[in-house]
Scaffold this motif. Structure first.
Motif, PDB file in Angstrom:
ATOM      1  N   GLU A  50      19.529 -36.853  -1.641  1.00 34.75           N
ATOM      2  CA  GLU A  50      19.957 -37.767  -0.980  1.00 34.75           C
ATOM      3  C   GLU A  50      21.120 -37.675   0.128  1.00 34.75           C
ATOM      4  OE1 GLU A  50      21.617 -41.740  -2.783  1.00 34.75           O
ATOM      5  OE2 GLU A  50      22.103 -39.916  -4.590  1.00 34.75           O
ATOM      6  N   LEU A  51      20.830 -38.003   1.435  1.00 37.38           N
ATOM      7  CA  LEU A  51      21.563 -37.675   2.521  1.00 37.38           C
ATOM      8  C   LEU A  51      22.605 -38.698   2.771  1.00 37.38           C
ATOM      9  CD1 LEU A  51      18.470 -37.071   5.546  1.00 37.38           C
ATOM     10  CD2 LEU A  51      20.238 -35.062   4.011  1.00 37.38           C
ATOM     11  N   LEU A  52      23.504 -38.892   2.779  1.00 39.94           N
ATOM     12  CA  LEU A  52      25.084 -39.367   2.859  1.00 39.94           C
ATOM     13  C   LEU A  52      26.249 -39.229   2.946  1.00 39.94           C
ATOM     14  CD1 LEU A  52      25.307 -39.267  -1.525  1.00 39.94           C
ATOM     15  CD2 LEU A  52      24.369 -41.243  -0.789  1.00 39.94           C
ATOM     16  N   GLU A  53      26.465 -40.081   3.633  1.00 34.70           N
ATOM     17  CA  GLU A  53      27.417 -39.868   4.299  1.00 34.70           C
ATOM     18  C   GLU A  53      29.049 -39.035   3.891  1.00 34.70           C
ATOM     19  OE1 GLU A  53      31.542 -42.160   6.606  1.00 34.70           O
ATOM     20  OE2 GLU A  53      29.609 -43.267   5.757  1.00 34.70           O
ATOM     21  N   LEU A  54      29.412 -37.807   5.033  1.00 38.56           N
ATOM     22  CA  LEU A  54      30.026 -36.914   4.188  1.00 38.56           C
ATOM     23  C   LEU A  54      31.454 -37.759   3.944  1.00 38.56           C
ATOM     24  CD1 LEU A  54      31.127 -33.934   3.926  1.00 38.56           C
ATOM     25  CD2 LEU A  54      32.327 -33.586   6.202  1.00 38.56           C
ATOM     26  N   GLN A  55      31.739 -37.239   2.820  1.00 40.74           N
ATOM     27  CA  GLN A  55      33.014 -37.659   2.315  1.00 40.74           C
ATOM     28  C   GLN A  55      34.034 -36.928   1.995  1.00 40.74           C
ATOM     29  OE1 GLN A  55      33.029 -41.149   0.925  1.00 40.74           O
ATOM     30  NE2 GLN A  55      31.014 -41.263   1.990  1.00 40.74           N
ATOM     31  N   ALA A  56      34.925 -36.819   3.945  1.00 38.02           N
ATOM     32  CA  ALA A  56      36.278 -35.107   3.584  1.00 38.02           C
ATOM     33  C   ALA A  56      37.216 -35.970   3.308  1.00 38.02           C
ATOM     34  CB  ALA A  56      36.302 -35.721   5.563  1.00 38.02           C
ATOM     35  N   HIS A  57      37.345 -37.466   2.862  1.00 38.64           N
ATOM     36  CA  HIS A  57      38.780 -37.561   1.391  1.00 38.64           C
ATOM     37  C   HIS A  57      38.657 -37.160   0.029  1.00 38.64           C
ATOM     38  CE1 HIS A  57      36.148 -40.163  -0.253  1.00 38.64           C
ATOM     39  NE2 HIS A  57      36.813 -40.621  -1.144  1.00 38.64           N
ATOM     40  N   VAL A  58      37.358 -36.127  -0.482  1.00 38.67           N
ATOM     41  CA  VAL A  58      38.030 -35.533  -1.135  1.00 38.67           C
ATOM     42  C   VAL A  58      37.109 -34.261  -1.225  1.00 38.67           C
ATOM     43  CG1 VAL A  58      37.494 -37.717  -2.946  1.00 38.67           C
ATOM     44  CG2 VAL A  58      35.535 -36.653  -2.234  1.00 38.67           C
ATOM     45  N   GLN A  59      37.541 -32.719  -1.452  1.00 36.16           N
ATOM     46  CA  GLN A  59      37.402 -31.772  -1.098  1.00 36.16           C
ATOM     47  C   GLN A  59      36.902 -30.946  -2.911  1.00 36.16           C
ATOM     48  OE1 GLN A  59      37.261 -30.245   1.424  1.00 36.16           O
ATOM     49  NE2 GLN A  59      37.456 -32.210   3.157  1.00 36.16           N
ATOM     50  N   GLY A  60      35.969 -30.060  -2.188  1.00 40.24           N
ATOM     51  CA  GLY A  60      36.213 -29.140  -3.801  1.00 40.24           C
ATOM     52  C   GLY A  60      35.700 -29.624  -4.744  1.00 40.24           C
ATOM     53  N   GLU A  61      36.095 -29.051  -5.642  1.00 38.90           N
ATOM     54  CA  GLU A  61      35.267 -29.478  -7.516  1.00 38.90           C
ATOM     55  C   GLU A  61      35.157 -31.740  -7.299  1.00 38.90           C
ATOM     56  OE1 GLU A  61      37.097 -29.563 -11.769  1.00 38.90           O
ATOM     57  OE2 GLU A  61      36.579 -27.170 -10.913  1.00 38.90           O
ATOM     58  N   GLU A  62      36.199 -31.964  -6.523  1.00 36.79           N
ATOM     59  CA  GLU A  62      36.378 -33.228  -7.172  1.00 36.79           C
ATOM     60  C   GLU A  62      35.837 -34.023  -6.149  1.00 36.79           C
ATOM     61  OE1 GLU A  62      39.065 -34.814  -9.032  1.00 36.79           O
ATOM     62  OE2 GLU A  62      39.366 -33.067  -9.449  1.00 36.79           O
ATOM     63  N   ALA A  63      35.556 -32.985  -4.479  1.00 37.93           N
ATOM     64  CA  ALA A  63      34.178 -33.929  -4.210  1.00 37.93           C
ATOM     65  C   ALA A  63      32.835 -34.191  -5.379  1.00 37.93           C
ATOM     66  CB  ALA A  63      33.462 -33.443  -2.903  1.00 37.93           C
ATOM     67  N   ALA A  64      31.951 -33.126  -5.616  1.00 41.91           N
ATOM     68  CA  ALA A  64      31.211 -33.509  -6.939  1.00 41.91           C
ATOM     69  C   ALA A  64      31.417 -34.915  -8.166  1.00 41.91           C
ATOM     70  CB  ALA A  64      31.264 -32.012  -7.554  1.00 41.91           C
ATOM     71  N   GLN A  81      30.704 -38.970 -18.371  1.00 41.52           N
ATOM     72  CA  GLN A  81      31.619 -37.885 -18.442  1.00 41.52           C
ATOM     73  C   GLN A  81      30.331 -36.641 -18.077  1.00 41.52           C
ATOM     74  OE1 GLN A  81      30.758 -37.058 -22.627  1.00 41.52           O
ATOM     75  NE2 GLN A  81      31.396 -35.634 -22.721  1.00 41.52           N
ATOM     76  N   VAL A  82      32.148 -36.224 -17.597  1.00 43.45           N
ATOM     77  CA  VAL A  82      31.788 -34.601 -16.571  1.00 43.45           C
ATOM     78  C   VAL A  82      31.682 -33.544 -17.897  1.00 43.45           C
ATOM     79  CG1 VAL A  82      32.516 -33.353 -14.732  1.00 43.45           C
ATOM     80  CG2 VAL A  82      32.703 -35.499 -14.573  1.00 43.45           C
ATOM     81  N   GLU A  83      29.915 -33.180 -17.328  1.00 48.09           N
ATOM     82  CA  GLU A  83      30.162 -32.099 -18.932  1.00 48.09           C
ATOM     83  C   GLU A  83      31.004 -30.797 -17.960  1.00 48.09           C
ATOM     84  OE1 GLU A  83      26.447 -31.946 -20.441  1.00 48.09           O
ATOM     85  OE2 GLU A  83      27.365 -33.796 -21.591  1.00 48.09           O
ATOM     86  N   THR A  84      30.758 -30.148 -16.671  1.00 43.35           N
ATOM     87  CA  THR A  84      30.558 -28.685 -16.664  1.00 43.35           C
ATOM     88  C   THR A  84      30.867 -29.109 -14.691  1.00 43.35           C
ATOM     89  OG1 THR A  84      28.364 -28.006 -15.967  1.00 43.35           O
ATOM     90  CG2 THR A  84      30.001 -27.260 -18.077  1.00 43.35           C
ATOM     91  N   VAL A  85      31.193 -27.910 -14.497  1.00 41.84           N
ATOM     92  CA  VAL A  85      31.688 -28.001 -12.638  1.00 41.84           C
ATOM     93  C   VAL A  85      31.536 -27.273 -11.607  1.00 41.84           C
ATOM     94  CG1 VAL A  85      32.095 -29.429 -10.326  1.00 41.84           C
ATOM     95  CG2 VAL A  85      32.977 -30.683 -11.916  1.00 41.84           C
ATOM     96  N   GLN A  86      30.784 -26.308 -10.906  1.00 45.94           N
ATOM     97  CA  GLN A  86      30.999 -24.906 -10.594  1.00 45.94           C
ATOM     98  C   GLN A  86      30.754 -24.958  -9.336  1.00 45.94           C
ATOM     99  OE1 GLN A  86      29.139 -23.024 -14.613  1.00 45.94           O
ATOM    100  NE2 GLN A  86      27.216 -23.284 -13.137  1.00 45.94           N
ATOM    101  N   PRO A  87      31.204 -23.849  -8.963  1.00 42.94           N
ATOM    102  CA  PRO A  87      30.499 -23.777  -7.646  1.00 42.94           C
ATOM    103  C   PRO A  87      29.511 -22.476  -7.385  1.00 42.94           C
ATOM    104  CG  PRO A  87      32.323 -21.939  -8.141  1.00 42.94           C
ATOM    105  CD  PRO A  87      32.075 -23.335  -9.783  1.00 42.94           C
ATOM    106  N   LEU A  88      28.656 -23.474  -6.639  1.00 43.69           N
ATOM    107  CA  LEU A  88      27.258 -22.713  -6.384  1.00 43.69           C
ATOM    108  C   LEU A  88      27.787 -21.521  -5.359  1.00 43.69           C
ATOM    109  CD1 LEU A  88      24.843 -25.614  -5.832  1.00 43.69           C
ATOM    110  CD2 LEU A  88      24.580 -23.890  -8.134  1.00 43.69           C
ATOM    111  N   VAL A  89      26.795 -20.636  -5.444  1.00 44.93           N
ATOM    112  CA  VAL A  89      27.121 -19.484  -4.564  1.00 44.93           C
ATOM    113  C   VAL A  89      26.390 -19.608  -3.231  1.00 44.93           C
ATOM    114  CG1 VAL A  89      26.948 -16.750  -4.145  1.00 44.93           C
ATOM    115  CG2 VAL A  89      27.201 -17.807  -6.398  1.00 44.93           C
ATOM    116  N   LEU A  90      26.938 -19.983  -2.047  1.00 46.61           N
ATOM    117  CA  LEU A  90      26.496 -19.915  -1.549  1.00 46.61           C
ATOM    118  C   LEU A  90      25.688 -19.180  -0.531  1.00 46.61           C
ATOM    119  CD1 LEU A  90      29.342 -21.051   1.281  1.00 46.61           C
ATOM    120  CD2 LEU A  90      27.764 -22.176  -0.525  1.00 46.61           C
TER     121      LEU A  90
END
Length: 186
Positions: A50-64, A81-90
């Motif tokens: 999906e191409l979605l509008e950037l949600q600039a009001h949330v950053q980092g893990e909170e955006a996911a 229920q969120v089980e895990t959130v981890q950064p992806l290596v760019l």
């Protein structure tokens, strides 16, 4: 069966490697212009880009987490229920040149299929690729519902294995932008 490499998405503006046996849902029913949807040939698994509008009001893990909960709201999930959130290596992403941050979230949502009362837990894996220069959040979702029944796993269907998290990761890392005009004038 081999994965489909360089499959054109969004009219060729993007491409990616799709897992074996992926069926383009737009060949079966209407799909919104901001989505590409694929289903597994045998299981109830699906992939959504999906191409979605950037949600600039949330950053980092909170955006996911925001996008996961938003999908739950759209699906009228009875529980999320969120089980895990981890950064992806760019550096591992084909989109590394325009992706500012990327996250992989795994979780479950309790949802009922259309025209059904019983809600079942569906495992979702979501990759969020943030492209602020295009005011876009790219959300890739891998839906893994529980098997409805084992009768679909008859010998003639075993040549098409269920998709794995590795198949999803290949989709995410191979996603390539070919035409930035898809985002409109910059």
């Amino acid at each position: 069966m081999e994965p489909t490499r360089d499959y054109p998405l969004f009219g060729g503006a993007f491409s990616a490697t799709l897992p074996p046996g992926a069926i383009d849902v737009s060949d079966l029913r209407p799909v919104p212009d901001n989505q590409e949807v694929f289903c597994h040939r045998v299981t109830d698994q699906s992939l959504i880009i999906e191409l979605l509008e950037l949600q600039a009001h949330v950053q980092g893990e909170e955006a996911a987490r925001y996008h996961f909960e938003d999908v739950g709201g759209v699906q009228e999930a009875r529980a999320v229920q969120v089980e895990t959130v981890q950064p992806l290596v760019l550096e591992n992403l084909a989109l590394r040149g325009c992706c500012q941050e990327a996250w992989l979230l795994s979780g479950q949502q309790q949802v009922a299929k259309e025209n059904q009362q019983v809600a079942k837990y569906v495992t979702l894996h979501q990759a969020l690729l943030r492209l602020p220069q295009y005011q876009t959040d790219l959300l890739l979702t891998f839906n893994q519902p529980p098997p409805e029944n084992r009768s679909s796993l008859v010998p003639e269907n075993l040549s098409i294995l269920p998709w794995s998290l590795g198949d999803f990761e290949q989709l995410v890392t191979s996603l390539t932008l070919h035409d930035p005009n898809i985002f409109g004038p910059q």
